[in-house]
Design a protein around this motif. Sequence first.
Motif, PDB file in Angstrom:
ATOM      1  N   TYR A 185       0.849  -1.185   0.000  1.00 19.48           N
ATOM      2  CA  TYR A 185       0.000   0.000   0.000  1.00 19.48           C
ATOM      3  C   TYR A 185       0.892   1.246   0.000  1.00 19.48           C
ATOM      4  O   TYR A 185       1.197   1.798   1.062  1.00 19.48           O
ATOM      5  CB  TYR A 185      -0.920   0.017   1.221  1.00 19.48           C
ATOM      6  CG  TYR A 185      -1.801  -1.211   1.330  1.00 19.48           C
ATOM      7  CD1 TYR A 185      -2.863  -1.404   0.452  1.00 19.48           C
ATOM      8  CD2 TYR A 185      -1.567  -2.178   2.309  1.00 19.48           C
ATOM      9  CE1 TYR A 185      -3.669  -2.527   0.544  1.00 19.48           C
ATOM     10  CE2 TYR A 185      -2.371  -3.303   2.417  1.00 19.48           C
ATOM     11  CZ  TYR A 185      -3.418  -3.469   1.524  1.00 19.48           C
ATOM     12  OH  TYR A 185      -4.211  -4.588   1.610  1.00 19.48           O
ATOM     13  N   PRO A 186       1.357   1.686  -1.176  1.00 19.34           N
ATOM     14  CA  PRO A 186       2.246   2.849  -1.249  1.00 19.34           C
ATOM     15  C   PRO A 186       1.583   4.093  -0.661  1.00 19.34           C
ATOM     16  O   PRO A 186       0.395   4.353  -0.895  1.00 19.34           O
ATOM     17  CB  PRO A 186       2.470   3.017  -2.765  1.00 19.34           C
ATOM     18  CG  PRO A 186       2.178   1.671  -3.346  1.00 19.34           C
ATOM     19  CD  PRO A 186       1.091   1.105  -2.503  1.00 19.34           C
ATOM     20  N   ILE A 187       2.346   4.844   0.110  1.00 21.81           N
ATOM     21  CA  ILE A 187       1.794   6.026   0.769  1.00 21.81           C
ATOM     22  C   ILE A 187       1.924   7.259  -0.113  1.00 21.81           C
ATOM     23  O   ILE A 187       2.767   7.318  -1.017  1.00 21.81           O
ATOM     24  CB  ILE A 187       2.483   6.284   2.120  1.00 21.81           C
ATOM     25  CG1 ILE A 187       3.983   6.574   1.912  1.00 21.81           C
ATOM     26  CG2 ILE A 187       2.282   5.119   3.062  1.00 21.81           C
ATOM     27  CD1 ILE A 187       4.676   7.054   3.174  1.00 21.81           C
ATOM     28  N   GLU A 188       1.076   8.247   0.148  1.00 14.37           N
ATOM     29  CA  GLU A 188       1.156   9.529  -0.538  1.00 14.37           C
ATOM     30  C   GLU A 188       2.022  10.475   0.301  1.00 14.37           C
ATOM     31  O   GLU A 188       1.996  10.441   1.530  1.00 14.37           O
ATOM     32  CB  GLU A 188      -0.235  10.126  -0.716  1.00 14.37           C
ATOM     33  CG  GLU A 188      -1.157   9.307  -1.594  1.00 14.37           C
ATOM     34  CD  GLU A 188      -2.500   9.981  -1.838  1.00 14.37           C
ATOM     35  OE1 GLU A 188      -2.659  11.152  -1.426  1.00 14.37           O
ATOM     36  OE2 GLU A 188      -3.382   9.357  -2.449  1.00 14.37           O
ATOM     37  N   ILE A 189       2.797  11.314  -0.396  1.00 18.82           N
ATOM     38  CA  ILE A 189       3.612  12.324   0.289  1.00 18.82           C
ATOM     39  C   ILE A 189       3.263  13.678  -0.331  1.00 18.82           C
ATOM     40  O   ILE A 189       3.925  14.142  -1.268  1.00 18.82           O
ATOM     41  CB  ILE A 189       5.123  12.037   0.157  1.00 18.82           C
ATOM     42  CG1 ILE A 189       5.430  10.589   0.542  1.00 18.82           C
ATOM     43  CG2 ILE A 189       5.916  12.995   1.044  1.00 18.82           C
ATOM     44  CD1 ILE A 189       6.886  10.220   0.408  1.00 18.82           C
ATOM     45  N   SER A 219      -1.710  -6.676  -5.763  1.00 18.61           N
ATOM     46  CA  SER A 219      -2.940  -6.419  -5.016  1.00 18.61           C
ATOM     47  C   SER A 219      -3.704  -5.235  -5.607  1.00 18.61           C
ATOM     48  O   SER A 219      -3.187  -4.120  -5.695  1.00 18.61           O
ATOM     49  CB  SER A 219      -2.605  -6.137  -3.546  1.00 18.61           C
ATOM     50  OG  SER A 219      -3.761  -5.812  -2.821  1.00 18.61           O
ATOM     51  N   GLY A 220      -4.939  -5.485  -6.020  1.00 18.28           N
ATOM     52  CA  GLY A 220      -5.793  -4.413  -6.531  1.00 18.28           C
ATOM     53  C   GLY A 220      -5.533  -3.983  -7.962  1.00 18.28           C
ATOM     54  O   GLY A 220      -6.131  -3.023  -8.437  1.00 18.28           O
ATOM     55  N   SER A 258      -4.120   6.575  -8.914  1.00 16.34           N
ATOM     56  CA  SER A 258      -4.940   5.373  -8.775  1.00 16.34           C
ATOM     57  C   SER A 258      -4.071   4.256  -8.208  1.00 16.34           C
ATOM     58  O   SER A 258      -2.848   4.376  -8.120  1.00 16.34           O
ATOM     59  CB  SER A 258      -5.505   4.952 -10.127  1.00 16.34           C
ATOM     60  OG  SER A 258      -4.459   4.491 -10.973  1.00 16.34           O
ATOM     61  N   GLY A 259      -4.718   3.128  -7.830  1.00 16.23           N
ATOM     62  CA  GLY A 259      -3.955   2.010  -7.301  1.00 16.23           C
ATOM     63  C   GLY A 259      -2.917   1.510  -8.285  1.00 16.23           C
ATOM     64  O   GLY A 259      -1.763   1.248  -7.920  1.00 16.23           O
ATOM     65  N   GLY A 260      -3.311   1.399  -9.558  1.00 20.46           N
ATOM     66  CA  GLY A 260      -2.380   0.931 -10.579  1.00 20.46           C
ATOM     67  C   GLY A 260      -1.239   1.899 -10.811  1.00 20.46           C
ATOM     68  O   GLY A 260      -0.091   1.486 -11.016  1.00 20.46           O
ATOM     69  N   GLU A 261      -1.541   3.194 -10.767  1.00 23.71           N
ATOM     70  CA  GLU A 261      -0.501   4.209 -10.966  1.00 23.71           C
ATOM     71  C   GLU A 261       0.506   4.189  -9.817  1.00 23.71           C
ATOM     72  O   GLU A 261       1.708   4.355 -10.025  1.00 23.71           O
ATOM     73  CB  GLU A 261      -1.137   5.585 -11.099  1.00 23.71           C
ATOM     74  CG  GLU A 261      -1.883   5.785 -12.405  1.00 23.71           C
ATOM     75  CD  GLU A 261      -2.738   7.036 -12.428  1.00 23.71           C
ATOM     76  OE1 GLU A 261      -3.142   7.462 -13.522  1.00 23.71           O
ATOM     77  OE2 GLU A 261      -3.026   7.593 -11.336  1.00 23.71           O
ATOM     78  N   LYS A 262       0.010   3.955  -8.609  1.00 19.89           N
ATOM     79  CA  LYS A 262       0.924   3.875  -7.456  1.00 19.89           C
ATOM     80  C   LYS A 262       1.881   2.702  -7.599  1.00 19.89           C
ATOM     81  O   LYS A 262       3.074   2.818  -7.311  1.00 19.89           O
ATOM     82  CB  LYS A 262       0.122   3.747  -6.159  1.00 19.89           C
ATOM     83  CG  LYS A 262      -0.576   5.016  -5.720  1.00 19.89           C
ATOM     84  CD  LYS A 262      -1.333   4.816  -4.419  1.00 19.89           C
ATOM     85  CE  LYS A 262      -2.003   6.104  -3.975  1.00 19.89           C
ATOM     86  NZ  LYS A 262      -2.753   5.940  -2.710  1.00 19.89           N
ATOM     87  N   LYS A 263       1.354   1.560  -8.061  1.00 13.92           N
ATOM     88  CA  LYS A 263       2.202   0.378  -8.221  1.00 13.92           C
ATOM     89  C   LYS A 263       3.221   0.586  -9.344  1.00 13.92           C
ATOM     90  O   LYS A 263       4.372   0.167  -9.240  1.00 13.92           O
ATOM     91  CB  LYS A 263       1.343  -0.856  -8.483  1.00 13.92           C
ATOM     92  CG  LYS A 263       0.374  -1.193  -7.352  1.00 13.92           C
ATOM     93  CD  LYS A 263       1.097  -1.474  -6.049  1.00 13.92           C
ATOM     94  CE  LYS A 263       0.120  -1.747  -4.911  1.00 13.92           C
ATOM     95  NZ  LYS A 263      -0.582  -3.008  -5.020  1.00 13.92           N
ATOM     96  N   ARG A 264       2.787   1.212 -10.425  1.00 18.93           N
ATOM     97  CA  ARG A 264       3.732   1.516 -11.508  1.00 18.93           C
ATOM     98  C   ARG A 264       4.808   2.478 -11.013  1.00 18.93           C
ATOM     99  O   ARG A 264       5.978   2.371 -11.386  1.00 18.93           O
ATOM    100  CB  ARG A 264       2.992   2.128 -12.699  1.00 18.93           C
ATOM    101  CG  ARG A 264       2.460   1.104 -13.671  1.00 18.93           C
ATOM    102  CD  ARG A 264       1.961   1.759 -14.936  1.00 18.93           C
ATOM    103  NE  ARG A 264       0.610   2.254 -14.770  1.00 18.93           N
ATOM    104  CZ  ARG A 264      -0.002   3.045 -15.642  1.00 18.93           C
ATOM    105  NH1 ARG A 264       0.626   3.462 -16.717  1.00 18.93           N
ATOM    106  NH2 ARG A 264      -1.237   3.443 -15.434  1.00 18.93           N
ATOM    107  N   ASN A 265       4.391   3.418 -10.167  1.00 20.77           N
ATOM    108  CA  ASN A 265       5.340   4.371  -9.619  1.00 20.77           C
ATOM    109  C   ASN A 265       6.373   3.681  -8.741  1.00 20.77           C
ATOM    110  O   ASN A 265       7.548   4.070  -8.706  1.00 20.77           O
ATOM    111  CB  ASN A 265       4.588   5.438  -8.819  1.00 20.77           C
ATOM    112  CG  ASN A 265       5.428   6.661  -8.531  1.00 20.77           C
ATOM    113  OD1 ASN A 265       6.356   6.979  -9.277  1.00 20.77           O
ATOM    114  ND2 ASN A 265       5.121   7.356  -7.461  1.00 20.77           N
ATOM    115  N   GLU A 266       5.958   2.632  -8.032  1.00 22.33           N
ATOM    116  CA  GLU A 266       6.903   1.865  -7.221  1.00 22.33           C
ATOM    117  C   GLU A 266       7.977   1.217  -8.103  1.00 22.33           C
ATOM    118  O   GLU A 266       9.161   1.233  -7.775  1.00 22.33           O
ATOM    119  CB  GLU A 266       6.152   0.773  -6.451  1.00 22.33           C
ATOM    120  CG  GLU A 266       5.256   1.285  -5.352  1.00 22.33           C
ATOM    121  CD  GLU A 266       6.025   1.618  -4.095  1.00 22.33           C
ATOM    122  OE1 GLU A 266       6.487   0.689  -3.417  1.00 22.33           O
ATOM    123  OE2 GLU A 266       6.162   2.818  -3.799  1.00 22.33           O
TER     124      GLU A 266
END
Length: 260
Positions: A86-90, A174-175, A147-155
Amino acid sequence: MLEVRNLHARIGEKEILKGINLTIKDGETHAIMGPNGSGKSTLSAVLVGNPVYEVTEGEVIFNGKDLLAMKPEDRAHEGLFLSFQYPIEIPGVPMSQFLKAAVNEKRKYQGLPELKANEFLKLMREKQKIVQLDNKLANRSVNEGFSGGEKKRNEIFQMAMLEPTLSILDETDSGLDVDAMRIVAEGVNMLKTPETSCIVITHYDRLLDMIRPDVVHVLYQGRIVKTAGPELAQEIQEKGYDWIKSSLASDAPSIDEGSR
């Protein structure tokens, strides 16, 4: 690359890891599967140095060095990377500034000069292509409004920028929808080299159809109880984990054979 020997860890008075043994060689991809509460995310957190967990026994050797003796930031500088479930927002921290600081801190640790602005931007553009990350997203605050997918791609984009030697993907699928999962998996596959390794933590075999592991482990009640090839993931998907639980008594020699 990584040697985990009899690793025990707890949170408070609750012991979660109860003797993990795991060997990962250069260039290998290992999948760790298991039911909820088995200790998969705890293992990843302990490896990267999350202070919530206390290691009570065992050792971890990473590229010939005592990993458990290192500060979390030094583990990252040595080449360890964790992609969060669950990547966090900063808010207020642009991705470009965040990554530039991270990349240059690692270079400083390695005794290398900082990247100049034009060098960093060139590197950033090259790595963005790997996970098809839009320029607008790359220049926004870290994960803010993603979005959830964008966060994972960002990781995975961060992973590409930092070029770790061992990446841990903690339920990155996940998600994710099929398209986002494909993009993430392609990014991971493109970053793989004979010198880098990966641990993929997942519940399902669908991601492992795209990121083909060399070895699959089943973690249950804080221990690795079964290790086999990629076919094990498919078997788990078809039968669930109950068959592993019921076979432990009759298949005792397989317990803790989680090393190669």
